[in-house]
Scaffold this active site. Structure first.
Site, mmCIF file in Angstrom:
data_model
loop_
_atom_site.group_PDB
_atom_site.id
_atom_site.type_symbol
_atom_site.label_atom_id
_atom_site.label_comp_id
_atom_site.label_asym_id
_atom_site.label_seq_id
_atom_site.Cartn_x
_atom_site.Cartn_y
_atom_site.Cartn_z
ATOM 1 N N ARG A 1 -81.234 77.304 -31.998
ATOM 2 C CA ARG A 1 -81.827 76.865 -33.260
ATOM 3 C C ARG A 1 -81.647 75.353 -33.380
ATOM 4 O O ARG A 1 -80.520 74.859 -33.376
ATOM 5 C CB ARG A 1 -81.135 77.586 -34.419
ATOM 6 N N HIS B 1 -84.149 69.977 -41.986
ATOM 7 C CA HIS B 1 -82.679 70.025 -42.075
ATOM 8 C C HIS B 1 -82.232 68.666 -42.640
ATOM 9 O O HIS B 1 -81.517 67.912 -41.987
ATOM 10 C CB HIS B 1 -82.070 70.329 -40.708
ATOM 11 N N GLU C 1 -80.803 75.446 -45.980
ATOM 12 C CA GLU C 1 -79.886 75.301 -47.110
ATOM 13 C C GLU C 1 -80.417 74.468 -48.274
ATOM 14 O O GLU C 1 -79.871 73.394 -48.579
ATOM 15 C CB GLU C 1 -78.549 74.719 -46.628
ATOM 16 N N ASN D 1 -76.640 81.098 -43.656
ATOM 17 C CA ASN D 1 -75.527 80.305 -43.129
ATOM 18 C C ASN D 1 -74.297 80.661 -43.944
ATOM 19 O O ASN D 1 -74.322 80.591 -45.174
ATOM 20 C CB ASN D 1 -75.791 78.796 -43.273
ATOM 21 N N TYR E 1 -69.873 80.453 -44.067
ATOM 22 C CA TYR E 1 -68.636 79.938 -43.492
ATOM 23 C C TYR E 1 -67.361 80.477 -44.146
ATOM 24 O O TYR E 1 -66.369 80.683 -43.480
ATOM 25 C CB TYR E 1 -68.612 78.401 -43.576
ATOM 26 N N GLU F 1 -76.045 80.221 -39.020
ATOM 27 C CA GLU F 1 -74.894 79.335 -38.797
ATOM 28 C C GLU F 1 -73.623 80.073 -39.172
ATOM 29 O O GLU F 1 -73.577 80.740 -40.209
ATOM 30 C CB GLU F 1 -74.935 78.067 -39.680
#
Ligand code: GAL
Length: 461
Positions: A75, A119, A165, A293, A295, A366
Site C-alpha cells: 500500500r 495521504h 484517515e 488503521n 494502533y 495500517e
C-alpha cells in the site's frame, strides 16, 4: 499466518511524503507538508521530507526488499502535487511516469499495488488559493485528480483507497494545528471532514461510472483506537460508545448509514454540516470495503461538561464536545510514540465495526509498533517489542475472524523507516514535545500567511 484464510492479503504500507523525498524533482509542485515543514517549531528537530529514504530514486531496491520479506501486497500513496503540481490543470508527465514505473515494478515482482489517492500532501496551491478542505470546491478538484489516476493507472491498479484517515486531517490539521495546514478551531474540523467525505464520494462515483470495466474495488481508510469503558458504570459505558461515534462513526456512519451519528448532531448543533440529499445519496454505500488503521486503546470515562483536558493523544482540540476523559492503564507497554499495546482492543474494535456496519469486508491498512531500535552488529532485537506486538495483534485478528468478522487483509506499518510527520525522524518520540495550546493560530487568509512563510524559509532549505 497459516491459520488465516488462504486468500488473506498480507502487505506492508507507506505514504508518499514520508518516504519519497525528491520534493522538488522532475516538476513536482509543493504540498502543504513541504510548506509546513519550513515553519519554525512545528516539526521536531526541524526535520522534513525533502529527502526521506529517497524512495523516488531507489524504488527498485525497496521493492526487492519487500519481495525478500515475502510481502504479496504493498500500500503506497500518490503525491497529488507530483502528478498535478498545482492540484488542478496541468499534468506532470514525469510524475505520472514515476508511479507507472513503480506499479510495473511491483507487478513484475508479484506484489499487488494498493493505492491511496490522498495521504495528507495537498497541493499547496489549493491551500493558498482555495483554503484547502474548507472549500466545497475541493470535491471538484479531487474528482478530477482521482479521474486522472484511474485513467493512467487503473489498467494495473485494482485496489484504490480514496483518503487516508480523514479524522487526522480534520482534527490534527484543522482542530489542533499540529499537522498541516496548522489551523486551530473547534468548528473547522467538522467542515473539513464534511468536504473530505464529499470528495471521497465524488471519486468513488466517477470510478464506478467511468471505470467499471477496470473491475477494481474502491474504499476509504479510517483510523480508530478502541475505547474501553473505565468502569462498569452506565455513564462510562455510554462515554466509551460516544467516543467511538465521535471518532469512527463520524466518518463511517455517513458511508454505511447515510448520516452522522445522532449523538454528534445533538452535541454539535450548527457546527456539524448537513448533507444535501444529493450528497447523502452519493456518500451512502460509497465504500466497497472497510479500510481500518488501528494502533492503540484507551480507557474512556464520562466527565462533566467542559471538564476535559485538551489531550493530543486522544480527542484533539474538540474534546469538550464529547465529555469523555481518556486514560491508559499503567501496566500497558508503550511504543516509542507512547501508544499502548493492547491486542484485545483490536479484537473488540473489529467486532464493534462488524456489528455496527453489518459485517463489511475489513482490511487493516495500517498496524504496527514504533521502536527505539538499537542496532547491534547490523541487527535489531525486537522480539519483545515489534515482534510481540505483531504476534499479539495478529492473534487478536484471528480471534475476530473466528468470531465472525470478515477481515480480509492486513498491512504492516511501515515497510520502511520514514518521516513521522510533526515528530520527524526521532527514534524516541513522546507526543507532547510541543505545547500545542501556545502555537500561533494560522489565519484564515492562509494565502498570505503561507506566502510569508515560504518567503522566509525557502522551500529548498
Ligand atoms: C497513521 C498515519 C501514518 C503514520 C502512522 C504512525 O496515522 O496514516 O502515516 O504516521 O499513523 O506511524
Amino acid at each position: 499466518m497459516n491459520q488465516f484464510p488462504h486468500d488473506f492479503i498480507w502487505g506492508s504500507a507507506t505514504s508518499a511524503y514520508q518516504i519519497e523525498g525528491a520534493h522538488d524533482k522532475d516538476g513536482k509542485g509543493p504540498s502543504i507538508w513541504d510548506a509546513f515543514c519550513t515553519i519554525p517549531n512545528r516539526i521536531k528537530n526541524g526535520d522534513n521530507g525533502n529527502v526521506a529514504i529517497d524512495h523516488y530514486s531507489k524504488y527498485k531496491e525497496d521493492i526487492a526488499l519487500m519481495k525478500s520479506q515475502g510481502f504479496k501486497a504493498y500500500r503506497f500513496s500518490i503525491a497529488w502535487p507530483r502528478v498535478m503540481p498545482d492540484g488542478k490543470g496541468e499534468v506532470n508527465e514525469k510524475g505520472i511516469q514515476f508511479y507507472s514505473d513503480l506499479i510495473d515494478e511491483l507487478l513484475a515482482n508479484d506484489i499487488t499495488p494498493w493505492v491511496t489517492l490522498y495521504h495528507w500532501d495537498l497541493p499547496l496551491a489549493l491551500q493558498t488559493e482555495e483554503d484547502g478542505w474548507l472549500n466545497d470546491s475541493i470535491a471538484d478538484r479531487f474528482e478530477v485528480y482521482a479521474d486522472l489516476c484511474f485513467s493512467r493507472f487503473g489498467d494495473r491498479v485494482k485496489n484504490w483507497i480514496t483518503l487516508n484517515e480523514p479524522w487526522v486531517v480534520s482534527i490534527l490539521g484543522y482542530g489542533q494545528g499540529a499537522f498541516a495546514p496548522g489551523r486551530k478551531s473547534n468548528s473547522e474540523p467538522y467542515l473539513a471532514a464534511h468536504n473530505l467525505l464529499r470528495s471521497h464520494a465524488r471519486a468513488v462515483k466517477v470510478y464506478r461510472e467511468k471505470y467499471a470495466h477496470q473491475n477494481g474495488a474502491i474504499g476509504i481508510t479510517n483510523n480508530c483506537d478502541w475505547r474501553e469503558p473505565l468502569t462498569d458504570k452506565p455513564e462510562d459505558k455510554e462515554a466509551a460508545e460516544r467516543a467511538m461515534l465521535f471518532f469512527l462513526g463520524w466518518f463511517a456512519d455517513p458511508v454505511y448509514k447515510g448520516d452522522y451519528p445522532a449523538v454528534m448532531r445533538e452535541r454539535l448543533g450548527e457546527r456539524l454540516p448537513q448533507f444535501s440529499e444529493e450528497d447523502r445519496e452519493m456518500v451512502l454505500g460509497s465504500s466497497d470495503f472497510f479500510g481500518l488503521n488501528h494502533y492503540t486503546t484507551m480507557y474512556a470515562a464520562n466527565t462533566d461538561a467542559g471538564d476535559v483536558e485538551n489531550d493530543i493523544a486522544g480527542n484533539g482540540g474538540i474534546s469538550d464536545d464529547q465529555d469523555v476523559s481518556l486514560s491508559q492503564d499503567k501496566s500497558w507497554q508503550l511504543t516509542a510514540m507512547d501508544w499502548a499495546v493492547v491486542p484485545w482492543g483490536c479484537r473488540k474494535l473489529l467486532e464493534w465495526i462488524s456489528a455496527r456496519y453489518d459485517q463489511p469486508s475489513i482490511y487493516i491498512t495500517e498496524n504496527g509498533f514504533a521502536c527505539d531500535d538499537k542496532e547491534v552488529n547490523g541487527a535489531v532485537d525486537d522480539s519483545n517489542t515489534r515482534l510481540s506486538y505483531y504476534k499479539g495483534y495478529l492473534t487478536a485478528c484471528k480471534e475476530a475472524i473466528d468470531n465472525g468478522v470478515d477481515l480480509k487483509g492486513y498491512f504492516a506499518w511501515s515497510m520502511f523507516d520514514n518521516f513521522e510527520w510533526a515528530l520527524g525522524y526521532g527514534s524516541r518520540f513522546g507526543l507532547n514535545w510541543v505545547d500545542y495550546e501556545t502555537l500561533e493560530r494560522i489565519p484564515k487568509a492562509s494565502a498570505i500567511w503561507f506566502s510569508q512563510v515560504i518567503e522566509k524559509n525557502s522551500l529548498d532549505s
